[in-house]
Design an enzyme around this catalytic site. Structure first.
Site: not given
Lengths: 387, 387
Positions: B183, B387
Site C-alpha cells: 500500500t 477512531s
C-alpha cells in the site's frame, strides 16, 4: 455425550509425562465392534507429521479398531526416528488390545520438532496406562477429550441422535486453525452400521461445510486428522443422508466449539456471503475477509471498518461487481452499492458473536466462513508458546 | 535527493485541511519537460479507488505532466461523487499549470469511504496552495514526501545517479503492505530521455523484484500507485538496461524504507529462498512464510520456531521435498534435511534485522520476500486507526 456416546466404544485419557506440565496427555479410543469400518480426512499440508504419514497408510483399507492420541509433541519433522516412534506406538496398542498395528490410527499434537527418546518413552508408557484405564461411559470420554488439549481452554465434545443410532465426537484445536482443516484432532464415533465408502462420503460432506470453513488464523497444521469410526453396535443401518446429517451435526457442534476457543480471540466472527454466483465464490470471498489482518484487528477494536472488507474481497477473482456490494456489520448496512450507508455509530461490536454479511448480488449461492479477531492475546500466546 | 533530484521537476507539499490533524496533506509534482513520457503500475485489487480509476485512463497514452497526491482520505468507495472529486482535482491542477486534465495523475491515501464535500473542498484548496508553492530543489521534494505520509513515521526518499542522468523518488506506506504492490504511493522522476514503452518496461522490471516482494501484512490496498515520469532535461538517452538499473535501485531503496517503517514492527524480516526450481517457486515459498501469522508472532517473541516455517511452506505447490529442506535463522541452521539441527539457544533474534534462509535443494533459482513481525503494536495501531 462424547466419543463414548455411541455403543461399542471405550476410551481413556491419562497423564503419561509427555507434557512437562504433568497434565493428561495420552488418549485412547477403542472400537469393540462388531464392525470396524472407518474413514478419515487428513491435513492437505504437504508437510505432514509422522502420525499422519502412518495413519494415511493404515486406514487405506477402510477399517480401524483403535485411535491413540497424544498432546505434548507433534512428532513432525522428527525424521526416521519419529516415524519409528509412531510405528512402535501403534504396535504397543495392537499388542495390548490383541489387534494388528494396521488397525491403529495414531494422532499427535504439540510443537513441531518434538519427538526425541523421552517423548517416545512417555508415549509408550501412556499406551500402557491408557489400555489399563479403558472404560465405556461419559467419564472415560471426557478423560480422553481432556488428554488431547494443548492451548485449548476446555474439552470439546458433541453428540447427535439419529433414528436408532448415535454419532458422538471429541476435538482439540485452538490455534493454527485454517483451511482444508483447522489444526485439530477430531475423533467421531457411531454405532450405526455403515460401510467404509459411505463413512468416507459422509465425513467429507460434513467436513466440507464445517471444519473446512473455520479459518481462525490462516495457518494450516501438519497434524490435522478427522476420524470417523463405526461399530455397528446399534444394529441399525441408516440411509446415507441420515448418517451424513448426524455426522454433520456433530462436526458443526465441534467446529463451533473450536471457533469459540480460538487462541486469544475476543470476537467469534461469522462472515456470510450471500447471492454469490457459486458456492465456491462465496467461500473464496468470505475467506479473503477471514484472512485480512487489518479487518481482524479492526474487529478487535470494535471498529466497523467496511473499507477493509471491500479491500479484501477485491483481491479475489470471484464473479461480482465490487462497486455494487452491500456490507452489514451486526445487522447494520454500513455499505450499500459500494458507498457509505448507515453511520458507523449505529453498529455495536461489543458482543463476542459478530456477524458480517456481504451481499454480492451476483447469484443465488451463499456460504459462511468463521474466523476470529486479531488481538493482543493472540500475539502474546503465539510469541510465547515455545518458551 | 528526492522527487526533485532529477532536472526538470518541481514539487510542493502543503497543509490544506484534508487531515483533521492540520498536518501537510497535499503534494504536487510537476514535470517541466521537455518530455512528458510516463509509465505507471497500479494496484491489482479489483476494488480500486477513484483516483486509480482516473489515473489508469489518463496515463493510457504514455504521458503525464503532473501528479497531485493527498493523504487524509482514500476517496475509495465514495461513488460518483468521489469520482467527480478526482476529476475536478485534475481539472484544477490543469487550469493552474496550463495543461490538460488528461496530463494529471491523481493519487489519494487514507481511510476508505472518506470523500465527502469537506474532503473535496480541502483537496481543491490544496491544489491552489501547492501550485503557489511549487519549487525545484531538495526542500520542495522533502515537503512533498512529508505531505503524503499517513501512519508513516518518516518521509521516504531515494535517488540513483546514472551515466549523465538521475532517477529520484518518494514513497509513502506503512501498513496494508502486500502483494502485487504494497500500500503505497510512489512517484519516481528521471531527467533521462526515454519513450513511454521503455519507461513501462523499466518500471515493471523494477517493481517486480522490489515492491512486489514486500509483504508486510498480506493486505492489498485499493489505492496503490507507482508512477515514473521522464523529463528528458538531462539530454541523455541511456540504454534500457542502464535506465532499468537506476530505476530498480531507487525502488529498492524506497522498498527498504517502507519495510523498515511498517506499522508496529520490531523486526524487519528478509525471507530468502535458495535453490528453488524456479523464481516463481522461490517467491511463492517465501511469501507463504511472510503470510504466516504464527511465524510472524514467533519472531516478535524472538522464537526461532522453524516448525512454523515448514508448516507454512508445506501449504504451497512449489516443487521441493518438504522433508529435505534446510532452514537458517540469522545464520544458524536450526533445521537440516527436515529434522532438528543446531539448538535454538544458538539463535539470537534480538536484532531488528532478521534473516531467514530456506534451502529447498530443488534447483538454481532464488528470491527474497521482505516482511515484518506480528506485534502488539500492529494490533493496536490497526484496531485504533479509524477512531
Amino acid at each position: 455425550m462424547s466419543v463414548t456416546a455411541a455403543a461399542g466404544f471405550r476410551a481413556a485419557g491419562v497423564a503419561a509425562g509427555v507434557k512437562s506440565s504433568g497434565g493428561p496427555d495420552v488418549a485412547l479410543v477403542v472400537n469393540d465392534g462388531p464392525l470396524d469400518a472407518a474413514a478419515a480426512v487428513f491435513t492437505s499440508n504437504r508437510a505432514k507429521a509422522n502420525p499422519v504419514l502412518w495413519s494415511q497408510q493404515a486406514i487405506a483399507g477402510g477399517s480401524a479398531r483403535a485411535v491413540i492420541l497424544n498432546s505434548g509433541g507433534a512428532n513432525c519433522f522428527t525424521g526416521a526416528f519419529g516415524f519409528q516412534t509412531t510405528h512402535q506406538t501403534a504396535e504397543r496398542v495392537a499388542e495390548r488390545l490383541g489387534i494388528g498395528a494396521i488397525d491403529v490410527q495414531v494422532c499427535s499434537t504439540g510443537l513441531i520438532g518434538v519427538g526425541d527418546e523421552a517423548f517416545r518413552a512417555a508415549v509408550l508408557h501412556g499406551v500402557d496406562l491408557a489400555a489399563d484405564a479403558l472404560a465405556a461411559g461419559d467419564e472415560a470420554g471426557l478423560a480422553a477429550a481432556e488428554a488431547i488439549m494443548t492451548t485449548d481452554s476446555k474439552p470439546k465434545q458433541a453428540v447427535a441422535a439419529g433414528d436408532g443410532f448415535t454419532v458422538g465426537g471429541m476435538a482439540k484445536g485452538a490455534g493454527m486453525l485454517a483451511p482444508g482443516l483447522a489444526t485439530m484432532l477430531v475423533v467421531l464415533t457411531t454405532d450405526a452400521e455403515a460401510d467404509a465408502d459411505v463413512l468416507d462420503r459422509a465425513l467429507r460432506a460434513a467436513t466440507r461445510t464445517t471444519f473446512d470453513r473455520l479459518d481462525s488464523d490462516g495457518c494450516m497444521s501438519t497434524n490435522d486428522t478427522v476420524l470417523l469410526l463405526a461399530s455397528g453396535a446399534a444394529g441399525v443401518r441408516p440411509d446415507e443422508a441420515a448418517l451424513t446429517a448426524a455426522v454433520t451435526a456433530v462436526c458443526d457442534g465441534l467446529a463451533r466449539q473450536l471457533h469459540g476457543d480460538a487462541e486469544g480471540a475476543t470476537h467469534d466472527i461469522a462472515i456470510e456471503v450471500r447471492h454469490a454466483a457459486s458456492e465456491d465464490d462465496a467461500v473464496v470471498v468470505a475467506r479473503s475477509v477471514a484472512r485480512s489482518n487489518l479487518f481482524k484487528a479492526a474487529i478487535f477494536g470494535n471498529d466497523p471498518n467496511w473499507g477493509r472488507v471491500l479491500a479484501a474481497i477485491g483481491t479475489t477473482d470471484a464473479a461480482f461487481d465490487p462497486y455494487a456490494v452491500d456490507v452489514h456489520f451486526n445487522g447494520v448496512r454500513v455499505c450499500h452499492a459500494g458507498e457509505p450507508d448507515r453511520p458507523r455509530e449505529e453498529v455495536d461490536l461489543a458482543p463476542r458473536a459478530t456477524s458480517i454479511v456481504i451481499d454480492l448480488f451476483a447469484g443465488d449461492e451463499s456460504a459462511t466462513v468463521r474466523t476470529n479477531d486479531l488481538t493482543h492475546d493472540y500475539v502474546h500466546e503465539n510469541s510465547a508458546y515455545a518458551s
